[in-house]
Design a protein around this motif. Structure first.
Motif, PDB file in Angstrom:
ATOM      1  N   TRP A 118      -2.694 -11.373   2.577  1.00 22.88           N
ATOM      2  CA  TRP A 118      -1.549 -10.680   3.160  1.00 22.88           C
ATOM      3  C   TRP A 118      -1.871  -9.225   3.476  1.00 22.88           C
ATOM      4  CZ3 TRP A 118       2.041 -12.621   5.771  1.00 22.88           C
ATOM      5  CH2 TRP A 118       3.204 -11.905   6.070  1.00 22.88           C
ATOM      6  N   ASN A 119      -2.664  -8.597   2.606  1.00 26.27           N
ATOM      7  CA  ASN A 119      -3.012  -7.192   2.815  1.00 26.27           C
ATOM      8  C   ASN A 119      -4.177  -7.010   3.781  1.00 26.27           C
ATOM      9  OD1 ASN A 119      -1.014  -6.095   1.285  1.00 26.27           O
ATOM     10  ND2 ASN A 119      -2.295  -5.539  -0.460  1.00 26.27           N
ATOM     11  N   LYS A 171       1.616   1.755  -3.673  1.00 25.84           N
ATOM     12  CA  LYS A 171       0.442   2.220  -4.421  1.00 25.84           C
ATOM     13  C   LYS A 171       0.113   3.663  -4.074  1.00 25.84           C
ATOM     14  CE  LYS A 171      -1.331   0.082  -6.976  1.00 25.84           C
ATOM     15  NZ  LYS A 171      -0.893  -0.092  -8.408  1.00 25.84           N
ATOM     16  N   ALA A 172       0.272   4.023  -2.811  1.00 22.42           N
ATOM     17  CA  ALA A 172       0.013   5.405  -2.412  1.00 22.42           C
ATOM     18  C   ALA A 172       1.030   6.341  -3.057  1.00 22.42           C
ATOM     19  CB  ALA A 172       0.064   5.541  -0.886  1.00 22.42           C
ATOM     20  N   TRP A 190      -3.443   4.786   4.661  1.00 21.65           N
ATOM     21  CA  TRP A 190      -4.226   5.410   3.603  1.00 21.65           C
ATOM     22  C   TRP A 190      -4.343   4.469   2.396  1.00 21.65           C
ATOM     23  CZ3 TRP A 190      -3.864   6.824  -1.496  1.00 21.65           C
ATOM     24  CH2 TRP A 190      -4.887   7.655  -1.969  1.00 21.65           C
ATOM     25  N   GLY A 191      -3.217   3.887   2.024  1.00 21.75           N
ATOM     26  CA  GLY A 191      -3.209   3.027   0.841  1.00 21.75           C
ATOM     27  C   GLY A 191      -4.138   1.839   0.968  1.00 21.75           C
ATOM     28  N   VAL A 192      -4.124   1.235   2.110  1.00 22.59           N
ATOM     29  CA  VAL A 192      -4.912   0.033   2.290  1.00 22.59           C
ATOM     30  C   VAL A 192      -6.410   0.359   2.307  1.00 22.59           C
ATOM     31  CG1 VAL A 192      -5.257  -0.320   4.765  1.00 22.59           C
ATOM     32  CG2 VAL A 192      -4.375  -2.175   3.361  1.00 22.59           C
ATOM     33  N   ARG A 193      -6.725   1.574   2.657  1.00 18.76           N
ATOM     34  CA  ARG A 193      -8.130   1.969   2.672  1.00 18.76           C
ATOM     35  C   ARG A 193      -8.614   2.454   1.306  1.00 18.76           C
ATOM     36  NH1 ARG A 193     -10.986   3.138   7.055  1.00 18.76           N
ATOM     37  NH2 ARG A 193     -11.747   5.175   6.379  1.00 18.76           N
ATOM     38  N   TRP A 194      -7.751   3.150   0.565  1.00 18.98           N
ATOM     39  CA  TRP A 194      -8.261   3.889  -0.594  1.00 18.98           C
ATOM     40  C   TRP A 194      -7.741   3.435  -1.947  1.00 18.98           C
ATOM     41  CZ3 TRP A 194     -12.567   6.103   0.390  1.00 18.98           C
ATOM     42  CH2 TRP A 194     -12.823   6.592   1.674  1.00 18.98           C
ATOM     43  N   ILE A 195      -6.780   2.542  -1.958  1.00 17.35           N
ATOM     44  CA  ILE A 195      -6.359   1.993  -3.253  1.00 17.35           C
ATOM     45  C   ILE A 195      -7.371   0.931  -3.654  1.00 17.35           C
ATOM     46  CG2 ILE A 195      -4.608   0.644  -4.434  1.00 17.35           C
ATOM     47  CD1 ILE A 195      -3.798   3.533  -3.819  1.00 17.35           C
ATOM     48  N   PRO A 205      -3.459  12.900   7.936  1.00 13.42           N
ATOM     49  CA  PRO A 205      -2.415  12.323   8.804  1.00 13.42           C
ATOM     50  C   PRO A 205      -1.061  12.205   8.113  1.00 13.42           C
ATOM     51  CG  PRO A 205      -4.435  11.032   8.946  1.00 13.42           C
ATOM     52  CD  PRO A 205      -4.643  12.026   7.845  1.00 13.42           C
ATOM     53  N   VAL A 206      -1.077  11.981   6.801  1.00 11.11           N
ATOM     54  CA  VAL A 206       0.191  11.909   6.076  1.00 11.11           C
ATOM     55  C   VAL A 206       0.859  13.274   6.078  1.00 11.11           C
ATOM     56  CG1 VAL A 206       1.268  11.445   3.851  1.00 11.11           C
ATOM     57  CG2 VAL A 206      -0.642  10.022   4.617  1.00 11.11           C
ATOM     58  N   VAL A 232       5.546   6.467   6.975  1.00 10.48           N
ATOM     59  CA  VAL A 232       5.309   5.219   6.252  1.00 10.48           C
ATOM     60  C   VAL A 232       4.005   4.580   6.718  1.00 10.48           C
ATOM     61  CG1 VAL A 232       6.186   2.891   5.854  1.00 10.48           C
ATOM     62  CG2 VAL A 232       7.762   4.828   5.846  1.00 10.48           C
ATOM     63  N   VAL A 281      -2.307 -12.561  -1.954  1.00 14.77           N
ATOM     64  CA  VAL A 281      -2.003 -11.146  -1.697  1.00 14.77           C
ATOM     65  C   VAL A 281      -3.125 -10.509  -0.892  1.00 14.77           C
ATOM     66  CG1 VAL A 281      -1.725  -8.875  -2.774  1.00 14.77           C
ATOM     67  CG2 VAL A 281      -0.485 -10.844  -3.685  1.00 14.77           C
ATOM     68  N   PRO A 321       0.803  -1.224   0.000  1.00 14.01           N
ATOM     69  CA  PRO A 321       0.000   0.000   0.000  1.00 14.01           C
ATOM     70  C   PRO A 321       0.837   1.275   0.000  1.00 14.01           C
ATOM     71  CG  PRO A 321      -0.236  -1.212   2.071  1.00 14.01           C
ATOM     72  CD  PRO A 321       0.495  -2.102   1.135  1.00 14.01           C
ATOM     73  N   VAL A 322       2.027   1.225   0.556  1.00 14.34           N
ATOM     74  CA  VAL A 322       2.908   2.390   0.497  1.00 14.34           C
ATOM     75  C   VAL A 322       3.287   2.670  -0.958  1.00 14.34           C
ATOM     76  CG1 VAL A 322       5.124   3.364   1.205  1.00 14.34           C
ATOM     77  CG2 VAL A 322       3.823   1.948   2.797  1.00 14.34           C
ATOM     78  N   GLU A 335      -8.503  12.066   4.241  1.00 14.66           N
ATOM     79  CA  GLU A 335      -7.736  11.105   5.050  1.00 14.66           C
ATOM     80  C   GLU A 335      -6.246  11.158   4.759  1.00 14.66           C
ATOM     81  OE1 GLU A 335      -9.146   7.170   5.581  1.00 14.66           O
ATOM     82  OE2 GLU A 335     -11.223   7.791   5.893  1.00 14.66           O
ATOM     83  N   ALA A 385       1.377   6.069   8.071  1.00 19.15           N
ATOM     84  CA  ALA A 385       0.222   6.844   7.603  1.00 19.15           C
ATOM     85  C   ALA A 385      -0.054   6.549   6.138  1.00 19.15           C
ATOM     86  CB  ALA A 385       0.465   8.338   7.813  1.00 19.15           C
ATOM     87  N   LEU A 386       1.008   6.411   5.354  1.00 19.01           N
ATOM     88  CA  LEU A 386       0.828   6.097   3.939  1.00 19.01           C
ATOM     89  C   LEU A 386       0.223   4.713   3.745  1.00 19.01           C
ATOM     90  CD1 LEU A 386       4.134   7.558   2.498  1.00 19.01           C
ATOM     91  CD2 LEU A 386       1.818   8.236   1.812  1.00 19.01           C
ATOM     92  N   SER A 387       0.659   3.762   4.539  1.00 20.09           N
ATOM     93  CA  SER A 387       0.131   2.404   4.360  1.00 20.09           C
ATOM     94  C   SER A 387      -1.321   2.333   4.820  1.00 20.09           C
ATOM     95  CB  SER A 387       1.009   1.380   5.071  1.00 20.09           C
ATOM     96  OG  SER A 387       1.004   1.599   6.451  1.00 20.09           O
ATOM     97  N   TYR A 405      -0.716  -3.010   8.792  1.00 27.38           N
ATOM     98  CA  TYR A 405      -1.794  -2.325   8.071  1.00 27.38           C
ATOM     99  C   TYR A 405      -2.936  -3.266   7.702  1.00 27.38           C
ATOM    100  CZ  TYR A 405       0.676  -4.121   3.932  1.00 27.38           C
ATOM    101  OH  TYR A 405       1.297  -4.927   3.023  1.00 27.38           O
ATOM    102  N   LEU A 464      -6.053  -4.116  -7.123  1.00 23.19           N
ATOM    103  CA  LEU A 464      -4.689  -4.121  -7.641  1.00 23.19           C
ATOM    104  C   LEU A 464      -4.675  -4.638  -9.075  1.00 23.19           C
ATOM    105  CD1 LEU A 464      -3.005  -5.653  -4.483  1.00 23.19           C
ATOM    106  CD2 LEU A 464      -2.666  -3.318  -5.335  1.00 23.19           C
TER     107      LEU A 464
END
Lengths: 232, 232
Positions: B182-183, A13-14, B95-100, A87-88, B89, B179, A10-11, A84, B91-93, B218, B103
DNA sequence: CGGTATCCCCGTCGATACTG
DNA sequence: CAGTATCGACGGGGATACCG
């Protein structure tokens, strides 16, 4: 859009969305509340309008920003996903304020300082009617030494030319010192006591001036050395 | 180094260091614990060694990484400043896991999955002696369908070729499903019940396999829709 | 006010090969 | 194992001008 890292993390992808030049600063501007194209430009004066436009569209496509047309006005508003990112931005500012060393002279842009201060005027504690704060930075490059903040019931305006109104108080000092105050590296009280910053005007107002401006949240972050923390 | 934004804002100063391509992913690798050049490469397989080298030197110059030479070994270790990038890192993960969204197939790199899993084996709950976990991803590109994790007292090794040891358990399923597990988008229990993932081996071990691997932090982040959260 | 159009340059990055 | 060397292309982004 930034090209892919080909990672499911996710890092990664972000950062595909966020690591291009200017993108994170644009998000910062949106987070602190700017919504209009030309307001965004004032917070990003070195960014070309073409690029700002492109970035905004990228953020719209990414679902981070919504472009709202209201009559003949356009507003760029953060979506839930965009909000959201706060926080970043906060984590970055906390890190930055702790670990970025001395700023270069080039980083001390008075237009950005005034633009940021104008967003953080606490109108509730500024006298009613029109209040004009003049800033003087004798060491700044020619043409950027004098600024005026015109605070009234209508809002707060930044001027780089004399607006012609009577000046209520004048703040004079090195641009670097004013930035240090704003970033929380120097307390107003220390600056005034040490004559680093001088405030001229009616003595009641002079004392009140620091409370007219709300420092950014990151200013209160403790510094690594445990050196200086600005007392509220 | 990234060129300057000419802003005193700490977000801008931070991003001058961090917004170049690959930099944040390199920081992520360091945060999760890789220190050796070739370990870093395994977590960043698409990054050329030249660029990895350059980025490392940039981070050293920025005071984020310390290059430690110990005998003929070299280690890259986060400084205090570097370690404090962990919240960024994270905060980015989050965010990524919520909004990406979904895949792409290209993002599902089995080598990265195995490399990440190998770092998160909970050796305390894996049987003593040598345990070999074979992964089979029938839908993955040819040549990347079979992987082995060799867990022993010496550590955990990833193999993309049959190491020749007896296989303890075999995990078979779509790469995308693995995956998603894992996520944190798919619970082991649901995957096993729905026959999305199949585990072959002695039944006592089969049931234990999910606990051999600690999901990344995350994975537990609640998703926006309130859809799926992985039960621990 | 809220953007586009264009143009060109330079730097980044990717690829590949090679070394102590 | 831990990197350097080299090279070419491409495209991001800066500058400037212009439009509805």
């Amino acid at each position: 859009m930034g090209s892919s890292y080909y990672q499911f993390c996710p890092v990664a992808k972000a950062m595909e969305l966020l690591d291009e030049r200017w993108t994170m600063l644009l998000v910062r501007e949106l987070v602190v509340g700017s919504q209009r194209f030309n307001d965004l430009r004032r917070g990003l004066p070195r960014m070309s309008p073409t690029l700002l436009s492109r970035r905004l569209h990228q953020l719209v496509r990414a679902g981070i920003v919504q472009r709202r047309v209201e009559g003949n006005e356009v507003r760029y508003v953060l979506t839930r996903a965009g909000d959201e990112l706060r926080p970043v931005v906060e984590a970055l500012s906390v890190w930055g304020v702790r670990w970025i060393g001395e700023l270069g002279d080039q980083d001390l842009d008075p237009s950005l300082l005034l633009w940021d201060m104008h967003r953080n005027v606490d109108r509730a504690v500024v006298p009613d009617g029109r209040t004009v704060v003049q800033f003087r930075f004798p060491d700044a490059p020619a043409g950027t030494r004098n600024w005026w903040l015109v605070i009234s019931g209508d809002g707060v305006d930044v001027c780089d030319a004399d607006p012609g109104f009577d000046v209520t108080v004048t703040i004079t000092g090195a641009l670097r010192s004013m930035v240090r105050i704003w970033n929380g590296d120097l307390a107003w009280s220390d600056a005034l006591r040490g004559d680093v910053i001088e405030v001229l005007g009616p003595s009641a107002l002079r004392r009140a001036v620091p409370r007219w401006f709300t420092l950014p949240a990151y200013a209160a972050v403790p510094r690594p050395g445990g050196q200086r923390s600005v007392p509220s």
